[in-house]
Design a protein around this motif. Structure first.
Motif, short mmCIF file in Angstrom:
data_model
loop_
_atom_site.label_atom_id
_atom_site.label_comp_id
_atom_site.label_asym_id
_atom_site.label_seq_id
_atom_site.Cartn_x
_atom_site.Cartn_y
_atom_site.Cartn_z
N THR A 57 0.84 -1.19 0.00
CA THR A 57 0.00 0.00 0.00
C THR A 57 0.88 1.25 0.00
O THR A 57 1.88 1.32 0.71
CB THR A 57 -0.93 0.03 1.23
OG1 THR A 57 -0.14 0.15 2.41
CG2 THR A 57 -1.74 -1.25 1.31
N ILE A 58 0.49 2.21 -0.83
CA ILE A 58 1.21 3.49 -0.91
C ILE A 58 0.14 4.58 -0.83
O ILE A 58 -0.24 5.19 -1.83
CB ILE A 58 2.04 3.59 -2.21
CG1 ILE A 58 2.76 2.26 -2.49
CG2 ILE A 58 3.07 4.71 -2.11
CD1 ILE A 58 3.37 2.17 -3.87
N LEU A 59 -0.34 4.80 0.39
CA LEU A 59 -1.52 5.62 0.61
C LEU A 59 -1.32 6.57 1.79
O LEU A 59 -0.54 6.28 2.71
CB LEU A 59 -2.73 4.73 0.93
CG LEU A 59 -3.16 3.70 -0.13
CD1 LEU A 59 -4.13 2.71 0.48
CD2 LEU A 59 -3.78 4.41 -1.32
N GLN A 60 -2.04 7.67 1.76
CA GLN A 60 -2.08 8.56 2.91
C GLN A 60 -3.11 8.03 3.91
O GLN A 60 -3.74 7.00 3.67
CB GLN A 60 -2.44 9.98 2.45
CG GLN A 60 -1.37 10.60 1.56
CD GLN A 60 -1.69 12.02 1.15
OE1 GLN A 60 -2.84 12.43 1.06
NE2 GLN A 60 -0.66 12.81 0.88
N ASN A 65 -7.63 3.63 3.38
CA ASN A 65 -6.41 2.95 3.83
C ASN A 65 -6.69 2.16 5.11
O ASN A 65 -6.30 1.00 5.24
CB ASN A 65 -5.32 3.99 4.07
CG ASN A 65 -3.94 3.37 4.26
OD1 ASN A 65 -3.77 2.16 4.17
ND2 ASN A 65 -2.95 4.21 4.50
N TRP A 84 4.04 7.22 1.46
CA TRP A 84 3.41 7.67 0.22
C TRP A 84 4.34 8.56 -0.63
O TRP A 84 4.04 8.82 -1.80
CB TRP A 84 2.09 8.40 0.51
CG TRP A 84 2.20 9.61 1.41
CD1 TRP A 84 2.07 9.63 2.76
CD2 TRP A 84 2.45 10.95 1.00
NE1 TRP A 84 2.23 10.91 3.23
CE2 TRP A 84 2.46 11.74 2.17
CE3 TRP A 84 2.68 11.57 -0.23
CZ2 TRP A 84 2.70 13.13 2.15
CZ3 TRP A 84 2.90 12.95 -0.26
CH2 TRP A 84 2.91 13.71 0.92
N PHE A 105 -2.70 2.23 -4.56
CA PHE A 105 -2.17 3.59 -4.56
C PHE A 105 -3.30 4.59 -4.73
O PHE A 105 -4.47 4.23 -4.88
CB PHE A 105 -1.11 3.76 -5.67
CG PHE A 105 -1.64 3.59 -7.06
CD1 PHE A 105 -2.00 4.69 -7.83
CD2 PHE A 105 -1.80 2.32 -7.62
CE1 PHE A 105 -2.50 4.54 -9.13
CE2 PHE A 105 -2.30 2.15 -8.91
CZ PHE A 105 -2.64 3.26 -9.66
N GLU A 106 -2.95 5.86 -4.74
CA GLU A 106 -3.91 6.94 -4.94
C GLU A 106 -3.31 7.98 -5.87
O GLU A 106 -2.18 7.82 -6.36
CB GLU A 106 -4.30 7.56 -3.60
CG GLU A 106 -3.13 8.16 -2.83
CD GLU A 106 -3.58 8.85 -1.55
OE1 GLU A 106 -4.35 9.82 -1.68
OE2 GLU A 106 -3.14 8.43 -0.46
N THR A 109 0.26 9.28 -5.38
CA THR A 109 1.33 8.30 -5.53
C THR A 109 1.31 7.62 -6.91
O THR A 109 2.13 6.75 -7.19
CB THR A 109 1.25 7.23 -4.43
OG1 THR A 109 -0.02 6.57 -4.49
CG2 THR A 109 1.41 7.86 -3.06
N ARG A 229 -3.04 13.90 5.66
CA ARG A 229 -1.69 14.46 5.59
C ARG A 229 -1.59 15.58 6.63
O ARG A 229 -2.46 16.44 6.70
CB ARG A 229 -1.42 15.00 4.19
CG ARG A 229 -0.05 15.57 3.97
CD ARG A 229 0.09 15.98 2.51
NE ARG A 229 1.40 16.53 2.21
CZ ARG A 229 1.80 16.92 1.01
NH1 ARG A 229 0.95 16.81 -0.01
NH2 ARG A 229 2.99 17.42 0.81
#
Length: 518
Positions: A57-60, A65, A84, A105-106, A109, A229
């Motif tokens: 996972t590459i998420l805020q 998430n 992220w 991802f979002e 990212t 964030r």
């Protein structure tokens, strides 16, 4: 011990109509959230994932998430989160190292994922609209699905965090369901969380503090309030709007909140508990926070991704600098620097390396595919942390820094943390970081990098150190006034950048000012 999927279902059954998660205007109760998590489990099944697969996972810190984290626990998948801000080569390394089977991802990212060679060969999920063969996680959660049943057992893998690599590749830290749940329950107990507390979910879910806040919130039937964030005004507005009751942050974020122009005591009046971890807190910042928040509880939590809790001090301001005593699932020792095993403890007030027992319920069992790292850090049932510290006569632990950060000047050992705490008490010092810089005569000289709020000069700071009782050999011999102190994305001080000269000198200031060596 319950697996985490069963633990989450127990929370749903216990408090079905309680508010479970918020993100901006979105509000979900436990039973409604469980429906969306269950739909996500069904969607992951359709992709073809099997228990034991890694999900990168590459998420805020969005509600999606948090939902994915719980869906993976129910499905028996291993959440493997990345910062992220990760670069394409970092994504490639993690996919290969973890043998990931899915990348999520979002928008923020998406660029890095698109440039990742290895991500292109895997199924991918994105928040928002599906496109170009990439499925939508958001759409998955809008579908209808039967309530998910737990597929993992307590001794299955739950999560794999990656430690930051400063001189080598990051190391995977796999943790089992039972260790994660034990750490969450200990977190609830040691922070005296009540049923239904409201937690600010701002520490990243790729960091152990963020994961702990998410799991602990579920255990108490609490409300996890996402802040995707960190920004100070956003944090203050969220605390105020949602009546957040507890904060668990790194010291840097507390500093930024407290020094923001829009900070006001009435905006944080709902907060009754402060907890910090991830780095030492200076005496000056602790004093200011105690006055500004007047919390019922002010906890210094010392630990790591590998073993979560080492020690706890539930009244941090009463003994500034103290990390307290071993947590409820732990044993802690200090051994002489350079010790090969745990057999001989250091003496009272003798600085050494901090080690913790691996038999504790919260502990990991070793790094992912890194036998050389295991050999270095895991010895005869003890984890050698690489941190330095000492026990005082009362049995309280003081953490003085990393062994690699210790400054040896003229044959004397100087802990940067002690010097930073002293300087932080000066009214015109906003932030300070201390490192050792090379010197022909002394080997290294103690150098303080200072962000100031008023035109205080070197002589004033040197006089402050003298009158504060700081030993002569520990006084900084050089000062650098800087625009900002370099930090990692989660607020950890990056001393290596200061040593490497990666900083901006304050406008109009000399790059370096020397004090007398007397």
């Amino acid at each position: 011990m319950l697996d985490l999927g069963t633990s989450f279902i127990a929370s749903v059954e216990r408090d079905p109509t309680a508010l479970a998660i918020c993100d901006g205007d979105l509000e979900l109760t436990y039973e409604v959230w469980f429906g969306k998590v269950s739909a996500l489990v069904a969607g992951l099944d359709e992709i073809g994932l099997k228990p034991g697969d890694h999900v990168l996972t590459i998420l805020q810190n969005r509600w999606e998430n948090a939902s994915l984290h719980w869906a993976c626990q129910l499905a028996g998948l291993i959440v493997t989160p990345l910062n992220w801000r990760a670069k394409p080569e970092e994504i490639d390394f993690t996919i290969e190292d973890a043998e990931a089977k899915l990348v999520v991802f979002e928008a923020i990212t998406a660029g890095a994922v698109a440039q990742s060679n290895k991500a292109a060969n895997l199924p991918r999920l994105t928040l928002g609209e599906a496109a170009d063969g990439i499925q939508s996680l958001s759409a998955m959660m809008e579908a209808s699905a039967p309530d998910a049943s737990p597929r993992a057992k307590a001794d299955d893998w739950s999560l794999m965090l990656y430690t930051s690599g400063t001189t080598s590749k990051p190391k995977g830290v796999p943790r089992r369901h039972h260790a994660e749940r034990a750490a969450a329950i200990a977190h609830v107990a040691q922070n005296l969380y009540r049923h239904g507390e409201c937690t600010l979910g701002v520490m990243p879910l790729y960091h152990t503090m963020g994961v702990r806040s998410l799991l602990a919130s579920s255990v108490i039937g609490g409300n996890f309030v996402c802040l995707p964030r960190f920004d100070v005004e956003g944090a203050l507005a969220t605390i105020e709007r949602r009546s957040v009751t507890n904060l668990y942050l790194v010291p840097t974020l507390y500093h930024d909140i407290l020094h923001h122009e829009n900070f006001a005591k009435d905006r944080v009046a709902s907060v009754t508990k402060l907890g910090f971890a991830g780095a030492s807190m200076t005496d000056g910042l602790m004093t200011k926070l105690q006055k500004a928040f007047e919390p019922e509880l002010f906890v210094n939590h010392y630990g790591s991704s590998e073993v979560y809790t080492f020690t706890i001090d539930q009244n941090a301001p009463a003994k500034p600098g103290s990390a307290g005593r071993a947590g409820i699932n732990q044993r802690v020792r200090v051994v002489p620097l350079g010790a090969k095993d745990a057999s001989t403890p250091a003496k009272v007030d003798e600085e050494g390396e901090i080690i913790v027992a691996l038999q504790g319920d919260e502990s990991f069992e070793g790094y992912w595919n890194r036998p050389e790292a295991d050999k270095k850090s895991l010895r005869e049932g003890w984890y050698f942390t690489g941190d330095t510290g000492f026990f005082d006569k009362d049995g309280d632990l003081f953490v003085t820094g990393r062994a690699d950060d210790m400054i040896i000047t003229g044959g004397e050992n100087v802990s940067p943390v002690e010097v930073e705490s002293c300087l932080s008490l000066h009214p015109h010092v906003v932030e300070v970081a201390v490192v050792g810089l090379p010197d022909e005569r002394w080997g290294k000289i103690v150098t303080a990098f200072v962000k100031r709020s008023a035109p205080v000069e070197v002589d004033d700071l040197d006089a402050h150190c003298k009158t504060s009782g700081l030993a002569n050999f520990r006084r900084p011999r050089a000062y650098v006034f800087v625009e900002d102190i370099p930090k990692s994305p989660v607020g950890k001080l990056l001393r290596r950048k200061l040593v490497a000269g990666e900083y901006a000198v304050e406008a109009g200031s000399h790059a370096e000012r020397q004090t007398a060596l007397s």
